[in-house]
Design a protein around this motif. Sequence first.
Motif, PDB file in Angstrom:
ATOM      1  N   LYS A 270       0.824  -1.215   0.000  1.00 26.45           N
ATOM      2  CA  LYS A 270       0.000   0.000   0.000  1.00 26.45           C
ATOM      3  C   LYS A 270       0.856   1.261   0.000  1.00 26.45           C
ATOM      4  O   LYS A 270       0.420   2.307  -0.475  1.00 26.45           O
TER       5      LYS A 270
ATOM      6  N   GLY B 219       3.217   1.738  -1.822  1.00 31.69           N
ATOM      7  CA  GLY B 219       3.702   1.939  -3.189  1.00 31.69           C
ATOM      8  C   GLY B 219       4.905   1.099  -3.550  1.00 31.69           C
ATOM      9  O   GLY B 219       5.502   1.293  -4.608  1.00 31.69           O
TER      10      GLY B 219
ATOM     11  N   TYR C  87      -7.849  -7.639  -2.734  1.00 38.51           N
ATOM     12  CA  TYR C  87      -6.908  -6.708  -3.355  1.00 38.51           C
ATOM     13  C   TYR C  87      -6.449  -7.231  -4.704  1.00 38.51           C
ATOM     14  O   TYR C  87      -6.271  -8.431  -4.884  1.00 38.51           O
ATOM     15  N   ASP C  88      -6.264  -6.324  -5.645  1.00 41.37           N
ATOM     16  CA  ASP C  88      -5.807  -6.664  -6.990  1.00 41.37           C
ATOM     17  C   ASP C  88      -4.280  -6.550  -7.018  1.00 41.37           C
ATOM     18  O   ASP C  88      -3.729  -5.461  -6.871  1.00 41.37           O
TER      19      ASP C  88
ATOM     20  N   HIS D  28       3.031  -6.137  -6.917  1.00 44.83           N
ATOM     21  CA  HIS D  28       2.650  -4.822  -6.439  1.00 44.83           C
ATOM     22  C   HIS D  28       1.134  -4.672  -6.599  1.00 44.83           C
ATOM     23  O   HIS D  28       0.495  -5.445  -7.319  1.00 44.83           O
ATOM     24  N   LEU D  29       0.583  -3.686  -5.899  1.00 45.38           N
ATOM     25  CA  LEU D  29      -0.853  -3.442  -6.008  1.00 45.38           C
ATOM     26  C   LEU D  29      -1.158  -2.795  -7.350  1.00 45.38           C
ATOM     27  O   LEU D  29      -0.401  -1.954  -7.818  1.00 45.38           O
ATOM     28  N   ALA D  30      -2.267  -3.189  -7.941  1.00 44.36           N
ATOM     29  CA  ALA D  30      -2.710  -2.560  -9.185  1.00 44.36           C
ATOM     30  C   ALA D  30      -3.162  -1.141  -8.882  1.00 44.36           C
ATOM     31  O   ALA D  30      -3.699  -0.881  -7.807  1.00 44.36           O
ATOM     32  N   VAL D  31      -2.911  -0.255  -9.806  1.00 47.40           N
ATOM     33  CA  VAL D  31      -3.315   1.148  -9.608  1.00 47.40           C
ATOM     34  C   VAL D  31      -4.625   1.442 -10.294  1.00 47.40           C
ATOM     35  O   VAL D  31      -5.090   0.779 -11.134  1.00 47.40           O
TER      36      VAL D  31
END
Length: 69
Positions: free
Chosen positions: A16, A18, A47-48, A66-69
């Motif tokens: 989260k 980044g 979470y994606d 990593h997290l998708a934006v």
Amino acid sequence: MKTIQSQAKRILEYLKAGNGITPMDALDLFGCFRLGARIADIKKMGYDIVTERVKVEGGKYVARYHLAV
């Protein structure tokens, strides 16, 4: 089970912020030997997560999440 949940939560907070994470990062930062399993736990939370292949020293490839934006 408590350790698994806390590892997943700590990894999620890291994502989260980044950051991306590889298995070596997970081991160094969180003592997590099974990053893929923790990523699956995080995905189950809704979470994606994006997975990319990155080349590391020695010419091998590892997953970086990593997290998708």
